[in-house]
Motif scaffolding. Structure first.
Motif, mmCIF file in Angstrom:
data_model
loop_
_atom_site.group_PDB
_atom_site.id
_atom_site.type_symbol
_atom_site.label_atom_id
_atom_site.label_comp_id
_atom_site.label_asym_id
_atom_site.label_seq_id
_atom_site.Cartn_x
_atom_site.Cartn_y
_atom_site.Cartn_z
ATOM 1 N N VAL A 404 44.753 139.564 -11.870
ATOM 2 C CA VAL A 404 43.766 139.259 -12.916
ATOM 3 C C VAL A 404 44.236 138.066 -13.746
ATOM 4 O O VAL A 404 43.461 137.148 -14.039
ATOM 5 N N ARG A 405 45.543 138.051 -14.128
ATOM 6 C CA ARG A 405 46.066 136.913 -14.891
ATOM 7 C C ARG A 405 46.067 135.651 -14.038
ATOM 8 O O ARG A 405 45.853 134.546 -14.552
ATOM 9 N N GLY A 406 46.300 135.788 -12.739
ATOM 10 C CA GLY A 406 46.383 134.634 -11.862
ATOM 11 C C GLY A 406 45.083 133.884 -11.680
ATOM 12 O O GLY A 406 45.080 132.719 -11.253
ATOM 13 N N ARG A 407 43.962 134.529 -11.987
ATOM 14 C CA ARG A 407 42.675 133.839 -11.866
ATOM 15 C C ARG A 407 42.616 132.606 -12.749
ATOM 16 O O ARG A 407 41.916 131.636 -12.446
ATOM 17 N N GLU A 408 43.357 132.624 -13.857
ATOM 18 C CA GLU A 408 43.315 131.513 -14.807
ATOM 19 C C GLU A 408 43.891 130.239 -14.206
ATOM 20 O O GLU A 408 43.462 129.141 -14.558
ATOM 21 N N THR A 409 44.873 130.382 -13.296
ATOM 22 C CA THR A 409 45.572 129.204 -12.772
ATOM 23 C C THR A 409 45.512 129.093 -11.256
ATOM 24 O O THR A 409 46.122 128.196 -10.682
ATOM 25 N N GLY A 410 44.805 130.000 -10.601
ATOM 26 C CA GLY A 410 44.723 129.954 -9.145
ATOM 27 C C GLY A 410 45.887 130.605 -8.433
ATOM 28 O O GLY A 410 46.051 130.421 -7.221
ATOM 29 N N MET A 411 46.700 131.371 -9.134
ATOM 30 C CA MET A 411 47.829 132.071 -8.508
ATOM 31 C C MET A 411 47.304 133.253 -7.694
ATOM 32 O O MET A 411 46.505 134.052 -8.184
ATOM 33 N N THR A 412 47.726 133.361 -6.457
ATOM 34 C CA THR A 412 47.303 134.469 -5.603
ATOM 35 C C THR A 412 48.392 135.532 -5.549
ATOM 36 O O THR A 412 49.584 135.232 -5.695
ATOM 37 N N VAL A 413 47.968 136.780 -5.332
ATOM 38 C CA VAL A 413 48.889 137.920 -5.350
ATOM 39 C C VAL A 413 48.671 138.767 -4.108
ATOM 40 O O VAL A 413 47.532 139.105 -3.760
#
Length: 681
Positions: A404-413
């Motif tokens: 959810v936090r990664g959506r801000e910067t395009g980080m995938t999990v």
């Protein structure tokens, strides 16, 4: 570093042979240094302590024309306390001018170092000091860097047998303790009114720091105590507060494991996002082997703190004494074993053997500091892909929060687990598949039915990345920028029990106690290390925060029992909660849950049709059965029935059929309910 080495190193912090070095705490860095206010607060404390104990403080400023002067909060102190400030253009503080100043007092061969940045100027200064024969103490709550991982990788490299890392209050307490042994009692030595046992009021401490300053100051270790508590985590906290509530002037010795030092940033108010703060509190807070705050009651009667490796202790229960590593002993009236456990680790990955060169890219989820690193991952541009290893409650919560936090910067999990779906060790497969779909919709990629066998540097195949080796149907490797190792379970620390001949429960590996949490005469055990008798479920060991608190409270009450207030049985039914709010799931658990058991799910019969015609499970109760008895209950988005679930579990009613289960907790009218049943493996 052994406990004795730590004790000796800190203990030799003599005001007459010590210098404080304040490195580059300048205005230009205020908005770029991680947790800069904490660094300022520590520096204010140490400059005030230096003034009171006549320990000289020397400050440096890195090219002030470009980076500004020392921050105003400290600039006043440098003027009031006549602290000389040296300009520099190199990384190290040891300019010719500063070295000349230090050589004016050649007997001062010990340095306490704090400031910024931890991995550059502080580290280079420490190395130069070591080359010149100084002993160096770095304040872990007084150094930082622009990036959390730079600070993280700097401190472990600095922690050696000749270079120690301590907290500010530990250093201050050691200096104060030396003054008291030297009987420095002149009017200058220590203000009394408005001060806390040698820590001056002008240090501008928070209330929490004042109380901990009392705890860690100059009370000398005696030969006998009313109460001795082994361990310094959540359970010990609860027991201490209970004892002081009943006996405000109780005499308590707290024996803490040296492995808990240093505890970085002990005094901060942790600004974690809500999901990660919950995960830390529920799954890791009770394994923290150092008090992060102090019970309010202690402020009027400080405890005595003894640093000692718990593994080296031995109880002589017949003579009611504790044998210490140096051959001496301490006697007690009542003793509590409340040692914090350690997370179990993953099947083939031993976190203790992870290379230091990789530790800035591998997070073991052990401390609050690890969780703070997770909270900032999405802001670090190098982290394009993060892999969470573990399909339990902790791993699933972290994977969702990071996605959810990664959506801000395009980080995938990605989440990697050995089971078919997330949480499938605990919940039936049909529900695990449902959770997997929800997580996937929230951005969590899943790598299921794979076992992680190794985590190494990517090498030439993927420079700068990590290589995670997997074993499933075939052996394979995946590459990631950052790895999170997230086991849920905790192993108890029972070394003192083994050495002392106390009974261990072979099934749970905990220390066997009776229903009053007493292992043997006047020796009590509480928290995750205790194997206690549950009237509903039999002998068990529980690892969760709720149990740590409540068992610690009862242990404190039973340790202070008398004719007016007799001992009581431990009847609390512990619970734990997993929050997956971003996929609208909250589950509460009491008792024992295992997907291999016979399960009966009672679900509100209002399924939402999805595009693939699968049902969702929005609200329900899962009963875990064995021999027609309820062994555990999971409430799925039904937290309002938690107390009723405890009552049902404790009643241990013989369940003849599913219809009886429906009546145990009135979730909804029968016409609205549907049943999902799985057989035991």
């Amino acid at each position: 570093m052994t406990a004795s080495n730590v004790a000796r190193a800190i203990g030799k912090l003599q005001p007459k042979t010590t210098t404080f070095l304040l490195c580059d705490i300048q205005e230009r860095f205020r908005d770029v240094i991680w947790h800069f206010p904490q660094v300022i607060r520590t520096a204010k404390l140490m400059t005030a302590v230096g003034q009171e104990l006549q320990i000289p403080t020397l400050a440096s400023e890195q090219y002030p024309k470009a980076f500004g002067a020392t921050v105003p909060e400290l600039k006043a102190a440098t003027v009031d306390y006549c602290i000389p400030t040296f300009e520099k253009k190199l990384f190290s503080m040891l300019t010719d001018e500063l070295k000349a100043q230090m050589q004016c007092e050649p007997e001062r061969k010990t340095v306490v170092l704090f400031g910024i940045e931890a991995h550059v100027c502080v580290q280079q200064t420490a190395l130069d000091l070591l080359e010149q024969g100084y002993a160096v103490h770095i304040l872990v709550d007084g150094v930082s860097s622009q990036k959390a991982h730079d600070r993280a990788v700097a401190l472990p490299k600095q922690a050696t047998t000749v270079l120690t890392a301590v907290t500010a209050l530990s250093a201050a307490a050691a200096a104060v303790a030396w003054c008291e042994t030297e009987e420095i009692n002149d009017e200058r030595a220590m203000p009394v009114t408005g001060a806390v046992e040698g820590v001056p009021i002008k240090a501008d401490l928070t209330n929490q720091e004042y109380k901990l300053a009392r705890q860690n100051t100059t009370r000398k270790v005696k030969n006998h105590y009313q109460y001795v508590i082994m361990g310094a985590g959540t359970t010990a906290y609860a027991a201490i507060e209970t004892i002081f509530n009943r006996q405000p002037q109780a005499d308590i010795l707290l024996i803490s494991n040296e492995a808990a030092l240093p505890q970085p940033d002990v005094f901060r108010h942790h600004a974690l996002s809500a999901p990660l703060l919950h995960s830390y509190n529920e799954w890791r807070r009770h394994t923290t082997s150092k008090l992060e705050s102090e019970p309010d009651a202690i402020s009027s009667a400080p405890i005595t703190l003894l640093l000692n490796n718990e593994k080296s202790l031995q109880l002589d229960v017949d003579k009611q004494r504790i044998l210490l590593q140096d051959g001496s002993y301490i006697t007690y009236d009542r003793c509590l074993i409340a040692t914090a456990g350690k997370d179990r680790g993953l099947w083939a990955v031993d976190r203790r053997k992870i290379s230091y060169s990789l530790r800035d890219r591998i997070n073991t989820c052990s401390t609050i500091y690890d969780f703070e690193q997770l909270d900032s991952l999405h802001n670090i541009m190098a982290n394009k892909h993060v892999s969470v290893v573990g399909g339990g409650f902790l791993g699933t919560e972290l994977a969702l929060a990071l996605a959810v936090r990664g959506r801000e910067t395009g980080m995938t999990v990605s989440q990697i687990y050995a089971e078919k779906g997330p949480l499938c060790r605990y919940i039936p497969n049909y529900l695990g598949m449902h959770v997997q779909r929800l997580l996937h919709g929230a951005g969590v990629r899943y790598v299921n039915e794979r076992l992680v066998t190794d985590v190494k540097d990517g090498g030439d195949d993927a420079p700068g990345a990590l290589r995670i080796s997997l074993m499933g149907w075939n052996k394979e490797n995946i590459y990631t920028d950052y790895a999170v190792l997230a086991p849920t379970h905790v192993e108890p620390c029972v070394d003192v029990a083994v050495k002392s001949g106390l009974e261990l429960d072979a099934n749970t590996n905990g220390i066997a106690v009776n229903q009053q949490l007493e292992a043997v005469g006047n020796v009590f055990v509480a928290g995750g290390v205790a194997s206690y008798y549950d009237a509903a479920l039999g002998r068990r060991r529980v690892e969760m925060f709720d149990h740590s608190i409540n068992s610690g409270i009862l242990a404190g009450k039973n340790m202070t029992a008398d004719e007016r207030r007799p001992k009581r049985r431990y009847t609390h039914q512990p619970m734990y909660r997993s929050l997956l709010k971003d996929i609208d799931v909250v589950c509460d658990v009491v008792g024992e849950i295992d997907s291999k058991m016979h399960t009966v799910g009672i679900w509100v019969n209002n399924p939402v049709e999805t595009e693939d015609e699968t049902e969702t499970y929005q609200r329900g109760i899962i009963y875990y059965m064995r021999e027609n008895r309820i062994r555990g209950i999971m409430l799925w988005n039904a937290s309002d029935y938690l107390e009723r679930a405890r009552e049902v579990l404790n009643a241990q009613t013989n369940i003849a059929n599913v219809a009886m289960l429906k009546r145990q907790i009135a979730l909804a009218p029968d016409a609205w309910l549907r049943v999902m049943e799985t057989a035991a493996d």
